[in-house]
Design a protein around this motif. Structure first.
Motif, mmCIF file in Angstrom:
data_model
loop_
_atom_site.group_PDB
_atom_site.id
_atom_site.type_symbol
_atom_site.label_atom_id
_atom_site.label_comp_id
_atom_site.label_asym_id
_atom_site.label_seq_id
_atom_site.Cartn_x
_atom_site.Cartn_y
_atom_site.Cartn_z
ATOM 1 N N SER A 1 0.820 -1.216 0.000
ATOM 2 C CA SER A 1 0.000 0.000 0.000
ATOM 3 C C SER A 1 0.852 1.263 0.000
ATOM 4 O O SER A 1 0.444 2.283 -0.575
ATOM 5 C CB SER A 1 -0.948 -0.009 1.201
ATOM 6 N N GLY B 1 8.187 -0.502 0.388
ATOM 7 C CA GLY B 1 7.705 -0.430 1.765
ATOM 8 C C GLY B 1 8.323 -1.524 2.614
ATOM 9 O O GLY B 1 9.193 -2.275 2.161
ATOM 10 N N GLU C 1 10.871 -8.936 -4.434
ATOM 11 C CA GLU C 1 11.375 -7.705 -3.792
ATOM 12 C C GLU C 1 12.841 -7.856 -3.396
ATOM 13 O O GLU C 1 13.642 -6.930 -3.569
ATOM 14 C CB GLU C 1 10.539 -7.391 -2.546
HETATM 15 O O1 LIG Z 1 5.047 -8.215 0.201
HETATM 16 C C1 LIG Z 1 4.822 -7.050 0.441
HETATM 17 C C2 LIG Z 1 5.825 -6.067 0.774
HETATM 18 O O2 LIG Z 1 6.959 -6.548 1.442
HETATM 19 C C3 LIG Z 1 5.327 -4.753 1.336
HETATM 20 O O3 LIG Z 1 6.258 -3.791 0.941
HETATM 21 C C4 LIG Z 1 5.178 -4.734 2.845
HETATM 22 O O4 LIG Z 1 4.300 -5.763 3.242
HETATM 23 C C5 LIG Z 1 4.644 -3.376 3.339
HETATM 24 O O5 LIG Z 1 3.386 -3.161 2.814
HETATM 25 P P1 LIG Z 1 2.509 -1.898 3.184
HETATM 26 O O6 LIG Z 1 3.187 -0.726 2.578
HETATM 27 O O7 LIG Z 1 1.168 -2.182 2.566
HETATM 28 O O8 LIG Z 1 2.430 -1.837 4.668
#
Ligand SMILES: O=C[C@H](O)[C@H](O)[C@H](O)COP(=O)(O)O
Length: 232
Positions: free
Chosen positions: A30, A84, A105
């Protein structure tokens, strides 16, 4: 400010580090979504980047916004990745994978000269582990892999539940066709040791501990935006 506004603030600041012509790893989640939206506006005004997406969802959003994409085969070295995180410790070690994209990632961030993490203040912790650690595993041999993870954790004096992530109507499937076990081991005293121990288990494809990969974190709170550099 609400959670979304904080994510936008962090994303705006991180966008300032992106230079025209950069080869850019583009994260998932997000917070990354807000970054991509802002990047898309810049690209629409003539800014050039070559993006490498870390998930199918990110690729779709980038394509909708006209952001040029390449694969890591076409562009194997990147200038910067912006993504993120679920947790950030003082050394800028991370837990990632809450959205299931940790494998791509980690490959993309590791192919980058620098990685900037974007987050709101709630993601900053003293020690990793309150957020369950996502471990991406092969569907084949799931039971044996689970047991091997439990034994590896126990050797490091850690234990807790390993929950197969669900999509609602079956196991959650990553972009790579694997499952995710969410490990609730609690605080992780030695993230590097756990990372090494998990990496040598054959059925483990990758895990969400990002050790020594992030170079900067841009963290937004009601008090403003601060940047964190690794303390060691
Ligand atoms: O697999 C997803 C990633 O590692 C995201 O970057 C992480 O979960 C953070 O997500 P958010 O920005 O929605 O908190």
């Amino acid at each position: 400010m609400d959670a979304r506004q904080l994510k936008i603030k962090a994303a705006e600041t991180a966008l300032g580090y992106v230079e025209d012509g950069m080869r850019l790893g583009i994260g998932t989640g997000s917070t990354a979504r807000e970054f991509i939206a802002l990047l898309g506006e810049k690209v629409a005004n003539g800014f050039n980047v070559i993006g490498v997406p870390t998930s199918e969802a990110t690729a779709r959003q980038c394509l909708e916004l006209g952001i040029e994409l390449k694969s890591l085969d076409e562009s194997p070295e990147l200038d910067l990745t912006i993504d993120g995180a679920d947790e950030i410790d003082p050394a800028l070690n991370l837990i990632k994978g809450g959205g299931g994209a940790l494998l791509r990632e980690k490959i993309v961030a590791s192919a980058s000269k620098a990685m900037i993490v974007i987050a709101d203040e709630t993601k900053v912790v003293d020690q990793l582990g309150a957020f369950p650690l996502p471990i991406e595993v092969m569907p084949f041999g799931l039971g044996a892999t689970r047991l091997a993870i439990e034994k590896a954790a126990s050797r490091l004096n850690m234990s807790g539940s390993l929950d197969l992530r669900s999509s609602g109507d079956g196991p959650f499937m990553t972009d790579g066709g694997h499952y995710i076990l969410d490990a609730s081991f609690g605080r992780i005293p030695d993230a590097e040791a756990l990372s090494v121990a998990l990496n040598i288990i054959p059925g483990v494809v990758e895990h969400g501990l990002f050790i020594d990969i992030a170079t900067l974190a841009v963290v937004a709170s009601d008090g403003g935006v601060r940047t964190l550099k690794a303390t060691e």
